[in-house]
Design an enzyme around this catalytic site. Structure first.
Site, PDB file in Angstrom:
ATOM      1  CD  GLU A 237     -21.493 -32.563 -25.191  1.00 15.95           C
ATOM      2  OE1 GLU A 237     -21.464 -31.454 -25.762  1.00 15.95           O
ATOM      3  OE2 GLU A 237     -20.754 -32.824 -24.218  1.00 15.95           O
TER       4      GLU A 237
ATOM      5  CG  HIS B 114     -23.765 -27.411 -25.108  1.00 18.21           C
ATOM      6  ND1 HIS B 114     -23.635 -26.224 -24.441  1.00 18.21           N
ATOM      7  CD2 HIS B 114     -22.874 -28.259 -24.538  1.00 18.21           C
ATOM      8  CE1 HIS B 114     -22.692 -26.363 -23.491  1.00 18.21           C
ATOM      9  NE2 HIS B 114     -22.233 -27.577 -23.528  1.00 18.21           N
TER      10      HIS B 114
END
Ligand SMILES: [Zn+2]
Length: 863
Positions: A313, A316
């Site tokens: 995550e 990202h």
């Protein structure tokens, strides 16, 4: 995003015939100002919105996305004139068209909307999450659900700044993408208003907000405040996640030439969450089980899952959030990149976990998935929300990551890193396409990355490379022939047209030297110095292809497997050998013979791969008469390593050894049916139920599941009790997951009733797949699944219903295959056509494998 539940890869693409569902594209978005007033008790919210846009040309209408919201007031100001507007809704397209009386000129315009919405229970948009104590209001927008929280231009290319305010109860707090810039009382009794700093330009799907009594553990890395937040009952279990988040941020600040691009980083877990985790800008959201662990007692796997998902995550935040794909057809680049990148910071921080070996396992998993005849290509069109949702599959994650891994090795890690950074710098705060990415890599590396990427992203499936080497004049001639790899042997015989541009890494017997070549034709011969007994075509295991060797060469290679192959190569090579028997070019005995050469193996990931196919051989290939013999083979094979490991943790031993002990223990009990270990499992389970801290967590999960196989109603009741009292999610899910392993008919039924009852969250419905995946309970599980289907559909979060069709791939029998196909065809789940075809191919390949290898297995076991 990280999927919580990935069944089979799917895509609807053109075949669904759904109409295009894109916005007309006549406006540019600049900024949103949003004020939300959630009412947790009534499960509703009020919204006030100002959107600053630029009209491309004069018009009377503006179309944006909206779903499940009621417009109260609407006006548009353009060219100095404010006009009231009318709204017409197209519920099917999830769009609203705003119309004003007088034409608005091209140029800036301000749209003001007052509206109301619902806090739904479907885990998407703005929704309710609950503990036994209270409710929370939280969001999940990717891919197309921001429109359920605020009318918006809800496509990734419409980037804008977002200034969010939340009007909430006095005792509550809120978290969003920005930092809190003011906290003022009111409006209204018992309320306060939190105003957040505006975001940089981001896409709608990355906006997030959470309201409740979250408690955060605070830290910092490179001067960026980092917090990990949870509901108060779980707040003490966030220490490890905070440590990991700080380390990962520092790593990425070094890898990327752009420093962490937002003002702070919050990571928040809450009780109801459909995906695994979500990379909202500076406010990453999570399923509790992937973030919250008891650092002292959690297993190495639980620790690793927290670090790996965080690394995904957080990757990202740059790749996806700072630079975003123009449209969802490039979501694979977003997800593939984060999946590929996530190993790096964890490997740097925890070398003892050997992430570099697990990367190669991931490549192997992706190749297996890619062997299904109806698998989609990486690049695929998608227009409707259902089609877009279906793109978040194993192809977008595992395959895309594996292809990037191959290209990184081919370009060289440093050059690849330079290319990534040049791409990020060029497109920061904007949108880009996959072509932008690989054209940059081509320019930076001076190598044909674009050509390679095109063949791997636009063609379905993966290559199988046959390697033949011959010696002459003191040199080795290596002839490589490529074809498409199908799990189905009959399909392989038919031949295939595809040609890939494949970077191959050739290494000869007795040498560490690797020669890189690009295989661009169906058949090509390369020359290596010296005379070699064999040449391995995938040195380092990072190539995204399978390779095959004749039996004599394979025998020579396997003699040296422990001495001249690295652990990564051993992992990939074992997959190659498995593939060769899968397509009927070797017997299953040849595969087992290679395993027998590896009895000295002690790398956890390699041992896991060695054991990885044993359950499949036991359940799906072995005849009923052969099963006990195969079980005895498994015991003979694994007992030496089990004895060496012992059945209790030893103080100070490496974490890898602890994990390996749990893996070996589980395989010996489940596949080897070792009576000693079955009894020992029950002991461990009983001990764990008495005192969870007295048993290694990894052992406990397996022991609970194994004990459940023969467990009675008393044991079932005990598991339920202990589950309710569990503090850490790992403990809770050890019991919860084991419920799916009970095999007595009345208990299988009970698992379904329990899963569909009020005590199980919709995110946890996966427990019903346990009985369907387990041969002894499969028939009954499938019947119960069909009987309860309306209730399952009703309970499941809407976004995931399409994945239910993946259950059609659980079987290995023609009758059940047809029954499942018919059943799901009648349900008409939107976007499920491709999943059903994939499932059918998977079952067919399984039936065929049994046909090919069952007798060979008998022969090997009786040799
Ligand atoms: Zn992701």
């Amino acid at each position: 995003m990280r999927r919580g539940l990935i069944l089979l890869g799917v895509l609807c693409g053109f075949v669904c015939g759904a109409e295009a569902q894109r916005l007309p594209g006549n406006v540019k978005t600049e900024a949103y100002e949003l004020t939300f007033t959630p009412n947790l008790e009534k499960a509703t919210f009020g919204g006030e919105e100002l959107i600053r846009v630029k009209l491309e040309k004069a018009t009377k209408t503006i179309t944006l996305n909206a779903a499940e919201v009621e417009f109260q007031e609407l006006s548009v100001t353009a060219g100095g004139t404010k006009q009231k507007g009318e709204v017409s809704l197209d519920a099917a397209k999830e769009m609203a068209t705003l119309t004003v009386g007088k034409e608005m000129p091209a140029g800036p315009a301000e749209i003001r909307i007052k509206y109301t919405g619902i806090l739904n229970d479907k885990l998407r948009g703005f929704y309710l999450s609950e503990t036994r104590k209270r409710r929370y209001a939280v969001t999940q927008f990717e891919p197309t659900d921001a429109r359920r929280a605020f009318p918006s231009f809800d496509e990734p290319a419409y980037k804008a700044t977002f200034a969010i305010s939340l009007v909430i109860d006095k005792g509550d707090t809120a978290i969003s993408n920005g930092t809190i810039v003011s906290d003022t009382p009111g409006p209204g009794e018992g309320k306060h208003t939190l105003k957040f700093s505006p975001t940089p330009k981001i896409s709608t799907y990355l906006v997030a907000m959470m309201v409740g009594d979250f408690v955060c553990r605070e830290g910092a890395a490179d001067n960026i405040p980092v917090r990990v937040c949870a509901v108060p009952e779980k707040a003490e279990l966030t220490g490890f996640a905070l440590e990991a988040a700080q380390d990962i941020l520092k790593y990425y600040d070094k890898y990327y030439s752009v420093k962490y691009p937002f003002k702070k980083l919050d990571v928040i877990a809450f009780p109801d969450f459909a995906a695994g985790a979500m990379e909202n800008v500076a406010a990453i959201t999570y399923r509790e089980t992937l973030l919250i662990i008891d650092d002292k007692t959690a297993s190495v796997d639980a620790h690793q899952a927290v670090a790996d998902v965080l690394a995904h995550e957080m990757a990202h935040q740059w790749f996806g959030d700072l630079v975003t794909m123009k449209w969802w057809d490039d979501i694979w680049l977003n997800e593939g990149f984060a999946t590929w990148m996530a190993w790096k910071p964890v490997e740097a921080h925890k070398p003892e976990w050997h992430e570099e070996q697990q990367e190669i396992q991931q490549t192997g998993g992706a190749l297996s998935n890619d062997a299904i005849a109806s698998v989609r290509a990486i690049r695929a069109n998608a227009d409707t929300p259902g089609e877009i949702q279906a793109l978040f599959d194993g192809v977008a994650y595992g395959k895309a990551a594996s292809v990037l891994r191959m290209v990184e090795a081919y370009a060289g890690p440093d050059v690849f890193q330079k290319g990534v950074n040049a791409y990020l710098e060029k497109h920061a705060y904007g949108n880009a396409t996959a072509e932008d990415f690989w054209n940059q890599l081509t320019a930076t590396s001076g190598k044909p990355v674009d050509k390679i990427m095109k063949t791997f992203t636009e063609q379905s499936g993966a290559p199988y490379v046959t390697v033949q080497s011959a010696c002459g004049g003191g040199k080795t001639q290596v002839t490589l022939t490529q074809e498409r790899y199908f799990a189905d042997a009959a399909k392989m015989k038919e031949g295939s047209k595809e040609i890939w541009q494949i970077p191959v890494s050739l290494r000869r017997a007795g040498s560490k030297e690797v020669t890189q070549k690009l295989l661009t034709e169906k058949k090509q011969t390369f020359e290596l110095p010296g005379c070699a007994a064999w040449v391995y075509a995938n040195a380092s295991g990072r190539g995204y292809f399978r390779s095959g060797y004749d039996a004599a060469t394979l025998a020579k290679m396997s003699e040296e497997i422990e001495t001249s192959f690295t652990p990564e190569e051993r992992i990939h090579f074992l997959g190659d050998v498995w593939t060769q028997q899968r397509i009927g070019r070797l017997g299953i005995g040849d595969y087992l013979a290679v395993l027998e050469k590896m009895k000295g193996e002690r790398s956890r990931a390699v041992v896991a791969v060695m054991m990885g196919r044993l359950g499949e051989i036991h359940d799906q290939i072995a005849s009923a008469e052969d099963r006990p013999k195969f079980e005895a083979w498994v015991r003979d094979f694994l007992n030496p390593i089990a004895t060496e490991l012992g059945d209790k943790p030893v103080a100070g031993e490496p974490e890898e050894r602890r994990g390996m002990r749990a893996d070996v223990f589980a395989t010996l009990a489940q596949v080897g049916r070792d009576p000693k270990l079955l009894a020992r499992s029950r002991e461990v389970a009983e001990q764990y139920m008495k005192d969870a801290n007295s048993v290694e967590a990894a052992m406990a999960g397996n022991a609970l599941a194994i004990s459940a196989l023969q467990g009675d109603a008393d044991l079932y009741a005990k598991y339920l009790d202990r589950m309710k009292a569990a503090k850490a999610p790992e403990e809770y899910y050890a019991y919860f997951g084991a419920l799916g392993s009970f095999s007595r008919p009345e208990l299988v039924k009970r698992t379904f009733e329990f899963a569909l009852g009020p005590d199980v969250k919709s995110q946890d419905l996966f427990v019903i797949f346990g009985p369907i995946g387990n041969p002894p309970t499969q028939e009954m599980g499938w019947e119960l699944f069909k009987q309860n289907f309306p209730a399952i559909l009703k309970k499941m979060d809407a976004a995931n219903t399409v994945t239910l069709a993946g259950v059609a791939g659980f079987f290995c029998d023609a009758k059940e295959r047809d029954d499942a196909q018919q059943f799901f065809a009648a349900q008409k789940l939107q976007g499920s056509e491709r999943i059903l075809r994939n499932a059918k191919d998977t079952v067919n390949a399984c039936i065929e494998l049994r046909g090919l290898q069952q007798r060979n297995l008998t022969g090997y076991l009786n040799r």
